[in-house]
Design a protein around this motif. Structure first.
Motif, mmCIF file in Angstrom:
data_model
loop_
_atom_site.group_PDB
_atom_site.id
_atom_site.type_symbol
_atom_site.label_atom_id
_atom_site.label_comp_id
_atom_site.label_asym_id
_atom_site.label_seq_id
_atom_site.Cartn_x
_atom_site.Cartn_y
_atom_site.Cartn_z
ATOM 1 N N GLY A 9 -56.439 52.840 -11.637
ATOM 2 C CA GLY A 9 -56.425 52.063 -12.881
ATOM 3 C C GLY A 9 -56.664 50.595 -12.639
ATOM 4 N N ILE A 12 -62.191 48.902 -10.990
ATOM 5 C CA ILE A 12 -63.222 49.884 -10.665
ATOM 6 C C ILE A 12 -62.985 51.188 -11.435
ATOM 7 C CG2 ILE A 12 -64.183 51.289 -8.785
ATOM 8 C CD1 ILE A 12 -65.088 48.329 -8.789
ATOM 9 N N ALA A 32 -51.196 55.122 -10.132
ATOM 10 C CA ALA A 32 -49.842 55.067 -9.589
ATOM 11 C C ALA A 32 -49.097 53.814 -10.054
ATOM 12 C CB ALA A 32 -49.901 55.105 -8.059
ATOM 13 N N ASP A 33 -49.845 52.723 -10.189
ATOM 14 C CA ASP A 33 -49.189 51.429 -10.456
ATOM 15 C C ASP A 33 -49.538 50.913 -11.838
ATOM 16 O OD1 ASP A 33 -48.267 50.923 -7.597
ATOM 17 O OD2 ASP A 33 -50.428 51.227 -7.332
ATOM 18 N N VAL A 39 -54.453 45.055 -7.268
ATOM 19 C CA VAL A 39 -55.125 43.850 -6.733
ATOM 20 C C VAL A 39 -56.085 43.302 -7.789
ATOM 21 C CG1 VAL A 39 -57.001 45.044 -5.553
ATOM 22 C CG2 VAL A 39 -56.284 42.824 -4.736
ATOM 23 N N SER A 40 -56.547 44.166 -8.673
ATOM 24 C CA SER A 40 -57.456 43.710 -9.728
ATOM 25 C C SER A 40 -56.813 42.629 -10.593
ATOM 26 C CB SER A 40 -57.887 44.892 -10.604
ATOM 27 O OG SER A 40 -58.633 45.812 -9.838
ATOM 28 N N ALA A 45 -61.469 36.826 -10.132
ATOM 29 C CA ALA A 45 -62.349 37.588 -11.022
ATOM 30 C C ALA A 45 -63.504 36.762 -11.582
ATOM 31 C CB ALA A 45 -61.545 38.258 -12.131
ATOM 32 N N VAL A 46 -64.185 36.133 -10.648
ATOM 33 C CA VAL A 46 -65.392 35.382 -10.982
ATOM 34 C C VAL A 46 -66.569 36.118 -10.359
ATOM 35 C CG1 VAL A 46 -66.573 33.168 -10.678
ATOM 36 C CG2 VAL A 46 -64.092 33.249 -10.977
ATOM 37 N N ILE A 136 -50.760 60.545 -6.909
ATOM 38 C CA ILE A 136 -51.151 61.835 -6.342
ATOM 39 C C ILE A 136 -51.077 61.742 -4.815
ATOM 40 C CG2 ILE A 136 -52.643 62.433 -8.294
ATOM 41 C CD1 ILE A 136 -54.974 61.769 -6.085
ATOM 42 N N GLY A 267 -63.984 45.324 -1.611
ATOM 43 C CA GLY A 267 -63.614 44.068 -0.946
ATOM 44 C C GLY A 267 -63.321 42.944 -1.930
ATOM 45 N N GLY A 268 -63.967 41.796 -1.695
ATOM 46 C CA GLY A 268 -63.728 40.627 -2.536
ATOM 47 C C GLY A 268 -64.644 40.533 -3.730
ATOM 48 N N GLY A 270 -64.992 43.258 -6.422
ATOM 49 C CA GLY A 270 -64.865 44.426 -7.299
ATOM 50 C C GLY A 270 -65.276 44.146 -8.738
ATOM 51 N N MET A 271 -64.816 42.996 -9.264
ATOM 52 C CA MET A 271 -65.240 42.626 -10.619
ATOM 53 C C MET A 271 -66.754 42.445 -10.624
ATOM 54 S SD MET A 271 -66.344 39.507 -11.869
ATOM 55 C CE MET A 271 -66.636 38.732 -13.449
ATOM 56 N N THR A 272 -67.278 41.794 -9.599
ATOM 57 C CA THR A 272 -68.699 41.425 -9.522
ATOM 58 C C THR A 272 -69.624 42.641 -9.565
ATOM 59 O OG1 THR A 272 -68.047 39.509 -8.218
ATOM 60 C CG2 THR A 272 -70.354 40.197 -8.037
HETATM 61 C C1 LIG Z 1 -57.081 36.506 -4.117
HETATM 62 C C2 LIG Z 1 -58.177 37.425 -4.583
HETATM 63 C C3 LIG Z 1 -59.247 36.902 -5.286
HETATM 64 C C4 LIG Z 1 -60.285 37.747 -5.711
HETATM 65 N N1 LIG Z 1 -61.307 37.202 -6.425
HETATM 66 C C5 LIG Z 1 -62.326 37.988 -6.838
HETATM 67 C C6 LIG Z 1 -63.405 37.424 -7.572
HETATM 68 O O1 LIG Z 1 -63.423 36.227 -7.879
HETATM 69 N N2 LIG Z 1 -64.408 38.242 -7.963
HETATM 70 C C7 LIG Z 1 -64.406 39.589 -7.665
HETATM 71 O O2 LIG Z 1 -65.359 40.286 -8.021
HETATM 72 N N3 LIG Z 1 -63.387 40.142 -6.973
HETATM 73 C C8 LIG Z 1 -62.363 39.384 -6.529
HETATM 74 N N4 LIG Z 1 -61.345 39.920 -5.806
HETATM 75 C C9 LIG Z 1 -61.463 41.315 -5.364
HETATM 76 C C10 LIG Z 1 -61.007 42.297 -6.422
HETATM 77 O O3 LIG Z 1 -59.677 42.032 -6.755
HETATM 78 C C11 LIG Z 1 -61.147 43.737 -5.889
HETATM 79 O O4 LIG Z 1 -62.440 43.968 -5.369
HETATM 80 C C12 LIG Z 1 -60.907 44.740 -7.006
HETATM 81 O O5 LIG Z 1 -59.743 44.417 -7.718
HETATM 82 C C13 LIG Z 1 -60.797 46.158 -6.465
HETATM 83 O O6 LIG Z 1 -60.526 46.997 -7.552
HETATM 84 P P1 LIG Z 1 -60.120 48.509 -7.397
HETATM 85 O O7 LIG Z 1 -60.039 49.078 -8.768
HETATM 86 O O8 LIG Z 1 -60.994 49.171 -6.388
HETATM 87 O O9 LIG Z 1 -58.672 48.464 -6.686
HETATM 88 P P2 LIG Z 1 -57.204 48.227 -7.294
HETATM 89 O O10 LIG Z 1 -57.163 47.156 -8.276
HETATM 90 O O11 LIG Z 1 -56.326 48.090 -6.087
HETATM 91 O O12 LIG Z 1 -56.854 49.572 -8.027
HETATM 92 C C14 LIG Z 1 -56.551 50.743 -7.325
HETATM 93 C C15 LIG Z 1 -55.906 51.714 -8.274
HETATM 94 O O13 LIG Z 1 -55.691 52.960 -7.602
HETATM 95 C C16 LIG Z 1 -54.388 53.407 -7.899
HETATM 96 N N5 LIG Z 1 -53.925 54.318 -6.829
HETATM 97 C C17 LIG Z 1 -53.895 54.060 -5.501
HETATM 98 N N6 LIG Z 1 -53.396 55.146 -4.862
HETATM 99 C C18 LIG Z 1 -53.126 56.076 -5.794
HETATM 100 C C19 LIG Z 1 -52.582 57.390 -5.758
HETATM 101 N N7 LIG Z 1 -52.237 57.972 -4.600
HETATM 102 N N8 LIG Z 1 -52.425 58.063 -6.923
HETATM 103 C C20 LIG Z 1 -52.779 57.492 -8.113
HETATM 104 N N9 LIG Z 1 -53.294 56.240 -8.197
HETATM 105 C C21 LIG Z 1 -53.463 55.551 -7.055
HETATM 106 C C22 LIG Z 1 -53.571 52.130 -7.994
HETATM 107 O O14 LIG Z 1 -52.341 52.351 -8.682
HETATM 108 C C23 LIG Z 1 -54.544 51.271 -8.797
HETATM 109 O O15 LIG Z 1 -54.431 51.574 -10.163
HETATM 110 C C24 LIG Z 1 -60.269 39.131 -5.400
HETATM 111 C C25 LIG Z 1 -59.165 39.653 -4.722
HETATM 112 C C26 LIG Z 1 -58.127 38.824 -4.305
HETATM 113 C C27 LIG Z 1 -56.952 39.407 -3.585
#
Ligand SMILES: Cc1cc2nc3c(=O)[nH]c(=O)nc-3n(C[C@H](O)[C@H](O)[C@H](O)COP(=O)(O)OP(=O)(O)OC[C@H]3O[C@@H](n4cnc5c(N)ncnc54)[C@H](O)[C@@H]3O)c2cc1C
Length: 289
Positions: A9, A12, A32-33, A39-40, A45-46, A136, A267-268, A270-272
């Protein structure tokens, strides 16, 4: 269309779920969270393909997201803004083709960057979706078509040891009236004015996976940003956030393996890349089901 379970959630998972929902799929998101603990929610998020290789897939995903965010900003989607950006850089970078109005002038790259205020935007993405809050333990315990958007947790869930954290810290301060973003990658520095505050960044510690508070690190970030933008000097500090970016050696994984579509390791950036990746997830879901 078919039933799809999206695990994750963050930005991505919710963006993919939104696309699938719009295409007529019956979508269930398992997360889960709560959104604020992903981290999102920490991301500056630029739009910027930070720490990504010059990969044609990244360029395509980033270009698609750039266009979608630009459209959303014009349509007034909550939390989506466009920011004029000054980037301290003397050459035109590989990703420029994805970023619209890029110009290079006197060692400064200028372009317009979409910026997303994550808490309100994640809620907008989630509207109307069925979301189950549970963890899960294995992807194959779920029936039907599954999207694996678990970010860092994919290291265990998909047995992928190319995934590892890169810790990042940002500082939030009151906005003293700024409306232009500044970025200097050579100093890992960025200043991003939002509607009510300014995001100051940041750090990128590859391989570090703890969330220990670091007040001295926060002050160092603030001080570096004040050197570049003196109007920040008196801005009240509102807080500091730390998150673990889900990096992956070789770039994000986006492929279908049987009934599982893997989409993680952004990585850094995800929003992009979010909307470009969501388009590919939808295509993979439609193609084989
Ligand atoms: C300081 C900082 C600055 C950033 N700045 C930018 C930026 O400017 N631009 C940009 O594009 N990106 C930026 N990012 C990167 C961006 O945050 C990540 O690339 C993005 O949030 C990844 O998203 P995600 O959905 O893959 O992961 P997450 O946000 O970590 O989501 C993972 C999801 O999976 C769920 N999950 C995990 N395990 C389980 C399980 N076993 N069962 C059920 N659910 C589970 C979690 O609960 C969560 O909902 C930054 C990150 C940081 C830390």
């Amino acid at each position: 269309m078919t039933d799809v379970t999206v695990v994750g959630g963050g930005v991505i998972g919710l963006t993919a779920a939104r696309r699938l929902h719009e295409a007529g799929a019956r979508v269930t998101v398992i997360a889960a969270d709560p959104p604020e603990d992903t981290v999102s929610a920490v991301a500056a998020a630029v739009w910027y393909p930070a720490h990504q290789e010059a990969d044609p897939r990244v360029l395509r995903w980033s270009a698609a997201a750039y266009q979608e965010f630009t459209r959303q900003a014009h349509d007034g989607v909550p939390g989506v803004l466009l920011r004029r950006t000054r980037m301290l850089l003397s050459t035109v970078p590989w990703w420029a083709a994805a970023a619209g109005d890029v110009t290079l002038l006197d060692d400064e790259l200028r372009f317009t960057a979409p910026l997303v205020e994550m808490p309100v935007y994640l809620a907008w993405l989630a509207r109307g979706l069925t979301i189950e809050r549970r963890r899960i333990s294995a992807l194959d315990e779920l029936p039907g078509l599954v999207v694996n958007a678990t970010g860092l947790a994919a290291r265990e869930l998909a047995g992928d040891d190319a995934v590892e954290p890169a810790r990042g810290q940002i500082v939030l301060v009151e906005n003293p009236g700024l409306d232009v973003s500044i970025r200097d990658e050579s100093r890992s520095l960025y200043i991003h004015p939002r509607s009510r505050d300014v995001v100051l960044g940041g750090t990128f510690e590859q391989g570090r996976g703890d969330l220990t508070a670091d007040p001295a690190g926060a002050e160092a970030i603030r001080a570096r940003c004040v050197e570049v933008e003196p109007r920040l000097a008196g801005a009240r500090v509102l807080g500091s956030l730390i998150g673990l970016r889900p990096t992956r050696r070789g770039g994000p994984r986006l492929e279908r393996q049987g009934n599982i579509i893997h989409c993680y390791g952004h990585g850094g950036a995800g929003m992009t890349m979010s909307w470009g990746c969501a388009d590919d997830v939808m295509e993979l879901a439609l193609r084989v089901s």
